[in-house]
Design an enzyme around this catalytic site. Structure first.
Site, mmCIF file in Angstrom:
data_model
loop_
_atom_site.group_PDB
_atom_site.id
_atom_site.type_symbol
_atom_site.label_atom_id
_atom_site.label_comp_id
_atom_site.label_asym_id
_atom_site.label_seq_id
_atom_site.Cartn_x
_atom_site.Cartn_y
_atom_site.Cartn_z
ATOM 1 N N HIS A 319 43.154 32.645 38.071
ATOM 2 C CA HIS A 319 42.442 33.613 38.905
ATOM 3 C C HIS A 319 41.826 32.948 40.129
ATOM 4 C CE1 HIS A 319 38.239 32.397 38.143
ATOM 5 N NE2 HIS A 319 38.648 32.068 36.928
ATOM 6 N N CYS A 320 41.618 33.740 41.156
ATOM 7 C CA CYS A 320 40.772 33.366 42.289
ATOM 8 C C CYS A 320 39.697 34.454 42.354
ATOM 9 C CB CYS A 320 41.589 33.237 43.575
ATOM 10 S SG CYS A 320 42.685 34.625 43.939
ATOM 11 N N LYS A 321 39.465 35.049 43.493
ATOM 12 C CA LYS A 321 38.492 36.141 43.551
ATOM 13 C C LYS A 321 39.163 37.473 43.224
ATOM 14 C CE LYS A 321 36.814 37.562 47.529
ATOM 15 N NZ LYS A 321 36.032 37.584 48.785
#
Length: 522
Positions: A319-321
């Site tokens: 994940h990132c944002k």
């Protein structure tokens, strides 16, 4: 199979074009790709079609789709919360400000009855859309239905008896306990409405990214493959109101893949306690809308490959944002490293197909940023041409920037070069460059004197007070790796520059807009 997502703006791994003094639009049309649909991709995507069909099976008719869009709308949710607050307020006001020897006013009971009928209609519509078995498989939905039906029956009975039989019975002596219970019920219902509102907010923020909506979960989370998960940031506090609650993500991973998962956080700007995920968290510091270094991509893919090889049940959650740009870049590298796909085009297309839920809209939810696309292409070369090792380091010096067809007054245009997270060149320094705006040829020439040696991953940013800022707080920027520069020249058209690639910026940057860099070696 679904239609292909919008065209990826990716020109391949070689940015250079034949040297010319002024590029034409036709030289830079290479970003428009035909969807790279292969037999293996069709087979892989088809594995998920049954799952996707089941997720939308309950919305298979036009009427159900319309009803679902209404009950799932933000306005409908807000209105429900308002009605619960109104109901509780009226009840409390009636208890506090009305003479205790009087009866509960018929007007209040009528309003309460109308509110109860609205929520009964809400439940019936949701049962119609989701199906009785699916809807009542959620304990909260069962409690919510009871909370709606019981006070509704009380209102109906009280209105009837208030008119016929109970005119001489003071309300406090017989109903105070019941009213207290009703208040608690209304407050509990308000909490349930808040839960529904949170779901709506999360869906609004995630837009049409594919979500996991089975087994009591509703998460911005996608199985890209059976062993690779892409998701948005696991949040806590206020952010959990509109993003994946970290407790729910933990519950999901522990239920589905207990002791067999690793989480990769690609955000440089935010983190969480790794203990949530039993300390199986790795962090790669990538700025939003930017790229990982080529070294980080190699290390990441080898580490994941080793983890996957330890047990066939092992999976990774990345994940990132928002679970789109940085996440997609690394997932595509992983797809190439594991030889699920051989080319950058295939992996980028596949990720976009898996991450985009086209039952809601056709907005593309894959990797869009040109530099991120470029680095997936770089990694494909690393895997196939350099046997999964970094290419030989190449040291270059920038001699000249040429900017073509930029609109507006950019007399204060400045350029900044970043390497290893440090600014190594800035045109604001006196004597290190000269800037010439050639109006006749519609070019800006920036001649660099004694520029620093550049190697590996390099970021170039441009600034001007007369140009709108977008991502990275600047008008336009891009990344490149010196090892992939050919003929000492890099030429990037509008659709391969970060920020100008977006349609909303095209009023500033015409189709002929491009940036060219000429290098030298010492």
């Amino acid at each position: 199979m679904n239609e292909s997502p919008q065209t990826n703006e990716f020109k391949g791994t070689t940015e250079e074009a034949p040297a010319k003094e002024s590029p034409h639009t036709s030289e830079f049309k290479g970003a428009a790709l035909v969807s790279p649909i292969s037999k293996s991709m069709l087979e892989r995507l088809s594995k998920f079609e049954v799952e996707d069909a089941e997720n939308v099976a309950s919305y298979d008719s036009k009427i159900k789709k319309i009803v679902h869009s209404i009950v799932s709308s933000f306005a409908f949710g807000i209105f429900g919360v308002f009605l619960v607050l109104l109901d509780v307020t009226l009840l409390l006001a009636d208890l506090i400000f009305t003479d205790s020897k009087l009866y509960i006013p018929l007007e209040y009971r009528s309003i309460s009855l109308a509110i109860g009928l609205f929520f009964l209609m809400d439940v019936l519509l949701r049962v119609f859309v989701e199906g009785r078995q699916q809807y009542f498989s959620d304990l909260f939905n069962i409690l919510d239905t009871a909370i709606i039906v019981i006070p509704l029956l009380v209102d109906v009975i009280y209105i009837f008896f208030d008119i016929k039989l109970l005119r001489n019975i003071p309300r406090w002596t017989h109903l105070v306990r019941l009213l207290r219970l009703i208040i608690l019920i209304r407050i509990f219902h308000l909490l349930h409405q808040k839960r529904q509102l949170e779901k709506l907010m999360r869906r609004l923020v995630s837009e049409n990214k594919r979500r996991y909506t089975r087994d009591g979960f509703d998460l911005d989370l996608t199985y890209v493959t059976e062993r690779i998960i892409a998701m948005s940031f696991p949040s806590s506090g206020r952010q959990s109101f509109y993003r994946n609650p970290i407790e729910e993500v933990v519950r999901f991973l522990d239920k589905k893949h207990r002791n067999h998962y690793r989480v990769y956080n690609l955000c440089s700007e935010r983190a969480y306690d790794p203990k949530h995920f039993h300390n199986r968290v790795s962090r790669i510091m990538i700025d939003d809308h930017n790229v990982p270094t080529l070294h980080e991509m190699v290390v990441f893919t080898k580490e994941v490959n080793e983890w996957m090889a330890q047990d066939l049940e092992n999976i990774v959650a990345i994940h990132c944002k928002g679970g789109k740009g940085r996440t997609g870049t690394m997932v595509c590298a992983l797809l190439i490293a594991s030889e699920i796909f051989l080319t950058a085009e295939e992996s980028l297309y596949y990720f976009g197909e898996r991450r985009t839920n086209k039952t809601h809209s056709n907005k593309f939810q894959g990797v869009e940023t040109p530099s991120q696309n470029r680095y997936v292409g770089y990694f494909a070369q690393v895997k196939h041409l350099y046997n999964w090792n970094l290419p030989p380091r190449r040291i270059l010096f920038i001699k000249r920037f040429i900017i073509y067809s930029i609109r507006g007054d950019v007399c204060d245009l400045k350029v900044q070069v970043v390497m290893e997270k440090k600014v190594v060149f800035s045109s604001t320094s006196l004597g290190n460059c000269s800037i010439l705006h050639d109006i006749e040829t519609d070019k800006i020439l920036i001649n660099v004197y004694d520029g620093p040696p550049l190697y590996d991953d390099v970021k170039v940013q441009f600034f001007s007070s007369n140009l709108p800022k977008y991502y990275d707080n600047c008008p336009f920027f891009f990344w490149f790796n010196t090892s992939f520069i050919q003929n000492n020249r890099l030429c990037l058209p509008r659709n391969e520059l970060d920020n100008p690639h977006k349609q909303k910026a095209w009023k500033i940057y015409p189709p002929e807009f491009a940036v060219e860099i000429l290098f030298g070696e010492k």
